[in-house]
Each structure stands twice: as structure tokens, then as C-alpha cells.
Design a protein around this motif. Structure first.
Motif, mmCIF file in Angstrom:
data_model
loop_
_atom_site.group_PDB
_atom_site.id
_atom_site.type_symbol
_atom_site.label_atom_id
_atom_site.label_comp_id
_atom_site.label_asym_id
_atom_site.label_seq_id
_atom_site.Cartn_x
_atom_site.Cartn_y
_atom_site.Cartn_z
ATOM 1 N N PRO A 285 2.662 39.441 -5.917
ATOM 2 C CA PRO A 285 2.457 40.691 -6.659
ATOM 3 C C PRO A 285 2.525 40.439 -8.166
ATOM 4 O O PRO A 285 3.323 39.633 -8.634
ATOM 5 N N LEU A 286 1.684 41.150 -8.890
ATOM 6 C CA LEU A 286 1.613 40.966 -10.336
ATOM 7 C C LEU A 286 1.757 42.317 -11.030
ATOM 8 O O LEU A 286 1.111 43.294 -10.630
ATOM 9 N N PRO A 287 2.582 42.408 -12.059
ATOM 10 C CA PRO A 287 2.725 43.689 -12.768
ATOM 11 C C PRO A 287 1.416 44.181 -13.368
ATOM 12 O O PRO A 287 1.178 45.386 -13.458
ATOM 13 N N GLN A 288 0.548 43.242 -13.773
ATOM 14 C CA GLN A 288 -0.733 43.645 -14.363
ATOM 15 C C GLN A 288 -1.632 44.356 -13.344
ATOM 16 O O GLN A 288 -2.558 45.071 -13.720
ATOM 17 N N LEU A 289 -1.353 44.133 -12.057
ATOM 18 C CA LEU A 289 -2.139 44.763 -10.994
ATOM 19 C C LEU A 289 -1.400 45.951 -10.380
ATOM 20 O O LEU A 289 -1.746 46.410 -9.281
ATOM 21 N N GLY A 290 -0.397 46.451 -11.077
ATOM 22 C CA GLY A 290 0.391 47.552 -10.529
ATOM 23 C C GLY A 290 1.308 47.083 -9.425
ATOM 24 O O GLY A 290 1.538 47.801 -8.445
ATOM 25 N N ASN A 291 1.838 45.861 -9.582
ATOM 26 C CA ASN A 291 2.755 45.249 -8.604
ATOM 27 C C ASN A 291 2.091 45.056 -7.246
ATOM 28 O O ASN A 291 2.753 45.106 -6.202
ATOM 29 N N ARG A 292 0.818 44.859 -7.266
ATOM 30 C CA ARG A 292 0.095 44.452 -6.068
ATOM 31 C C ARG A 292 -0.390 43.025 -6.242
ATOM 32 O O ARG A 292 -0.542 42.533 -7.361
ATOM 33 N N ALA A 293 -0.665 42.374 -5.116
ATOM 34 C CA ALA A 293 -1.289 41.054 -5.140
ATOM 35 C C ALA A 293 -2.797 41.225 -5.261
ATOM 36 O O ALA A 293 -3.356 42.261 -4.873
ATOM 37 N N LEU A 294 -3.457 40.209 -5.810
ATOM 38 C CA LEU A 294 -4.908 40.274 -5.958
ATOM 39 C C LEU A 294 -5.593 40.531 -4.617
ATOM 40 O O LEU A 294 -6.567 41.290 -4.539
ATOM 41 N N ALA A 295 -5.084 39.920 -3.545
ATOM 42 C CA ALA A 295 -5.681 40.099 -2.219
ATOM 43 C C ALA A 295 -5.445 41.499 -1.665
ATOM 44 O O ALA A 295 -6.110 41.901 -0.702
ATOM 45 N N GLN A 296 -4.491 42.252 -2.236
ATOM 46 C CA GLN A 296 -4.318 43.658 -1.869
ATOM 47 C C GLN A 296 -5.258 44.556 -2.680
ATOM 48 O O GLN A 296 -5.687 45.605 -2.205
ATOM 49 N N VAL A 297 -5.548 44.131 -3.886
ATOM 50 C CA VAL A 297 -6.416 44.911 -4.766
ATOM 51 C C VAL A 297 -7.856 44.864 -4.278
ATOM 52 O O VAL A 297 -8.560 45.881 -4.226
ATOM 53 N N VAL A 298 -8.325 43.690 -3.918
ATOM 54 C CA VAL A 298 -9.698 43.542 -3.427
ATOM 55 C C VAL A 298 -9.724 42.430 -2.392
ATOM 56 O O VAL A 298 -9.078 41.393 -2.558
ATOM 57 N N SER A 299 -10.434 42.663 -1.298
ATOM 58 C CA SER A 299 -10.553 41.618 -0.286
ATOM 59 C C SER A 299 -11.771 41.900 0.588
ATOM 60 O O SER A 299 -12.285 43.025 0.630
#
Length: 437
Positions: free
Chosen positions: A364-378
Motif C-alpha cells: 500500500p502506498l499513501p500516494q494511492l490512498g493507502n492502496r496497492a497499485l494492483a488494487q488501484v488497477v488490474s
């Protein structure tokens, strides 16, 4: 009878008096330089939408306005210098004994700024005018794929972020592979000014064969990493994930590769297995080139880019595809070629690959709203069904409906693989679909 012809010297244009100041003078030199400078300023025209074709293919108003901001900044700086040049010139004429060094310095600066402005305008007119030619529709199609990649990521963030604008802009440049210039990076083409919007450079042969446009999600991902604020942060996160698990020499290599690895893995998340197949087309070259290792290079050795993306494919649920890609890859480029890699890195490649995928895609990344990149788009198996149907429609020249534009790349690859239609027809239908959306 011979006639003697006498030649009378032609009279000077202004005067016949030797040394007459009306023939030429320092004052006239000053006046002429100020006049030229004012004319340079008057000739610095803004870009107008009407220059670049019809609305269907022309650059967006946002792109033209962003370019004109740079033109206005140059115009304002040039106007200040022209005003100062006029003032200094008037003082020089009033005092014949004054030294002209300051005036000449201003003249040089005005001329250099004029050249800079013309260079900037020529660059933008060059890439914008491409939309009026035979590649205009295809480039606008690439714009739409890039925009869709941004939409997919921004709509999946865990918190609302300001939407970056203008969107990426594609332009044609032959001789090299695809590339990108990030928003905000200072470009020599722009006189070292910040680039106002992402530029995606596409060679003609890629446009001609749209199933090779897997490079577009890759180049767009560079811009996503930048616009999401991960450009400086990602190598630190990779190092933190690998610390105490890999030797420092191996961590140094992986962190140096963060930009290209992020772009590869994000491309895979955006369009799925088709990205890896497209990647193989690009990096599968002679064994010596594919196995080359540059200790200072920011690009991963091509030998490892396919295994890295296959590691991600497995975590995405595409085990069979990952196995098929790796089997074919290892037959052409056997793991023995890794002997060129530094030993501390070579001995931990598998562990490093797993940690790299984790750090970039699943932490998880704070820049992504505490989501992982694979949660943001997959890309999942549901998307495979959509792409399969779209491949049949592309082959038949039918509308692909609401399919996300980025998935058309995978659909084109599948249509080619299944030999559902002539490649020229698939290419034609691909761009026709992008024109309709």
C-alpha cells in the motif's frame, strides 16, 4: 567610327557628400536594431486551433493553451528587453560619447530570445500539425488509449486526487522506439522550460501495427509514476522492502531500475498478458544484446524483464500464461546467459524479482490512498472475456462497444494470433473503433 562612351559614377542613394552622416551613422544603427527588435516581438504569434485541422483530430484546446503559456512567457520577457533596448538606445543617441556595450548586449539577448521562441513555436507547430496529415486519426487514437490508462488509475485511487491536465499527447517521431517526456521535466526543445503536459513519442512502424502498441501503457506509466508523486519515493520503498533480505549490491541494481520496472509492471496491470507478449517482441533480440548488463543503466537487462513481468502475471492469476511465456523465453535465452550479471545480484535474482513485484504492485502506498497499485488497477479473467469478444468484433469490423480503449491493444493482438482477419483490416478496424469512441 568609334564613339567614346564616358561612365559617370553613380550617385550614392542618400547623398554625394563624403562622410555625410545621412549615408550611415551610429544613430541609424541604433534605430535599425530597435526597429528589428520590435518587429521580432510583433512576429511572435500565439498558436491558434484553426492551424491544426478539424476538431476531430486537432490538439485539444487545453494542449494549445498550455503551449501558449510558454509563448506568452517568452513574449513578456522579450517585450521587457525590447523596451529597455529602446530606452538605452535613446540615451546613446543623446550622448555620442557613451559606450554602446550595454545596448549591444541587449541586442544579442533579444536575438537569442527570438531564436528560442521560434524554436519553441516550431516544436509545437511541428507536433500539432501532424494531426492534419495522414497520421492524425491514429495519433488521436493513441491519445485516447493514454487517457484511458489515466482514467483507470485515477478512478481506482483510495482517495480523491486533483486530476492532472492536460492529458498525454502523442506525436510521431521515427528513428527510435517509443519514449516519453514527463510533465514538468525541463526540455532542451523548450529552451529548458518545464514541459506542460506528457509527450508520448511513437514511431511510424508502431502506429502501422497497433498490436505492437503495448509500449503505450509503458510510456504512460512513466507519467503516472511522476504525476502520482512516486518518482522520487519508489526507489526508497524498494530499498526498504529489500533491506536485510538482499545484499546491498543487489539492492542498488533493483533501485536503479525502478522507473523502467514500474512502467513494465504497471503496463502489465493495465492490459494483462498482452503486455508481456508485446514486451517479448521488443526485448527479444540477439543473445548478446538481450543478455547485456550495464552497471550504470536505468533499464533492466532485457534478459530479466520478461521473468519480472511473468512473476507479476502469476500473482494476477495468469499462471498458465506466465508458464508459457517463460518456457518459450528460456528456450531462446537460457538462464545460463545470466553469467554476465554481477554475482551478488545474480545469486539473488529470484528473491529480488519477488520483492520488486511486491514493492511496486502490492505494498500500500499513501500516494494511492493507502492502496496497492494492483488494487488501484488490474487486469483479470473477466477482462479476458471482454478482450476475446472485442477481438472477434475487430476482425469483423464491428463496434467494440464500451470496451476500455487500452484493452483494444490486447484485442488486436488476439485477433492477429487467431488469424481472424487480414492484418491490414485489423489495423484499420482498430483505429476506426478509436475514432468512434
Amino acid at each position: 567610327m568609334l564613339v567614346e562612351i564616358r561612365h559617370t559614377p553613380a550617385a550614392p542613394l542618400l547623398t554625394t557628400a563624403p562622410g555625410d552622416r545621412r549615408l550611415y551613422s551610429r544613430a541609424r544603427f541604433i534605430d535599425r536594431q530597435v526597429l528589428n527588435a520590435r518587429r521580432y516581438l510583433d512576429g511572435l504569434a500565439l498558436l491558434e486551433p484553426e492551424e491544426f485541422g478539424t476538431e476531430a483530430v486537432q490538439p485539444t484546446i487545453a494542449h494549445i493553451r498550455a503551449a501558449n503559456v510558454l509563448v506568452r512567457d517568452l513574449h513578456a520577457a522579450l517585450a521587457r528587453d525590447v523596451t529597455e533596448m529602446s530606452r538605452v538606445g535613446a540615451a546613446l543617441k543623446a550622448d555620442p560619447g557613451a559606450a554602446p556595450a550595454g545596448f549591444l548586449h541587449l541586442k544579442d539577448r533579444v536575438y537569442l530570445q527570438t531564436q528560442e521562441a521560434e524554436k519553441l513555436l516550431a516544436f509545437y507547430r511541428g507536433i500539432f500539425t501532424q494531426r492534419t496529415g495522414p497520421f492524425g486519426g491514429k495519433l488521436r487514437g493513441v491519445d485516447r488509449i493514454a487517457r484511458n490508462c489515466y482514467q483507470a488509475v485515477w478512478m481506482g485511487l483510495g482517495r480523491a486526487l486533483s486530476v492532472p491536465a492536460p492529458q498525454p499527447f502523442a506525436y510521431l517521431e521515427d528513428g527510435n522506439g517509443p519514449a516519453t517526456y514527463r510533465r514538468g521535466v525541463r526540455l532542451s526543445k523548450l529552451g529548458k522550460r518545464p514541459n506542460p503536459f506528457p509527450l508520448v513519442k511513437v514511431p511510424q512502424h508502431r502506429l502501422h501495427n497497433p498490436w505492437t502498441l503495448g509500449a503505450i501503457p509503458h510510456e504512460v506509466a512513466h507519467n503516472l509514476q511522476n504525476d502520482l508523486g512516486l518518482w522520487e519515493d519508489m526507489p526508497k520503498r524498494i530499498a526498504a522492502r529489500m533491506r536485510a533480505k538482499l545484499p546491498p549490491e543487489a539492492i542498488a541494481v533493483w533501485t536503479r531500475w525502478h522507473k523502467e520496472s514500474f512502467a513494465d509492471l504497471a503496463g502489465c496491470l493495465l492490459i494483462g498478458p498482452a503486455y508481456v507478449e508485446s514486451l517479448i517482441d521488443v526485448v527479444g533480440r540477439t543473445k548478446s544484446r538481450t543478455a547485456h548488463f550495464n552497471p550504470e543503466g536505468v533499464h533492466p537487462t532485457p534478459l530479466l524483464r520478461v521473468p519480472l513481468n511473468c512473476s507479476l502475471l502469476r500473482r494476477m492469476g495468469f499462471q498458465a500464461e506466465a508458464r508459457a511465456f517463460e518456457t518459450a523465453w528460456n528456450r531462446i535465452y537460457p538462464p545460463a546467459l545470466r553469467r554476465n550479471l554481477p554475482r551478488p545480484f545474480r545469486d539473488t535474482v529470484e528473491a529480488g524479482t519477488t520483492l520488486m513485484v511486491q514493492a511496486i504492485c502490492y505494498d500500500p502506498l499513501p500516494q494511492l490512498g493507502n492502496r496497492a497499485l494492483a488494487q488501484v488497477v488490474s487486469f483479470g479473467h473477466r477482462d479476458v472475456a471482454f478482450v476475446t469478444e472485442a477481438a472477434h468484433r475487430l476482425a469483423r469490423g464491428e463496434n467494440t462497444g464500451v470496451l476500455p480503449e487500452r484493452h483494444l491493444i490486447a484485442a488486436a493482438r488476439l485477433a492477429i494470433s487467431r488469424k481472424g482477419a487480414d492484418p491490414a483490416a485489423i489495423s484499420r478496424n482498430f483505429y476506426a473503433t478509436l475514432q468512434r469512441v
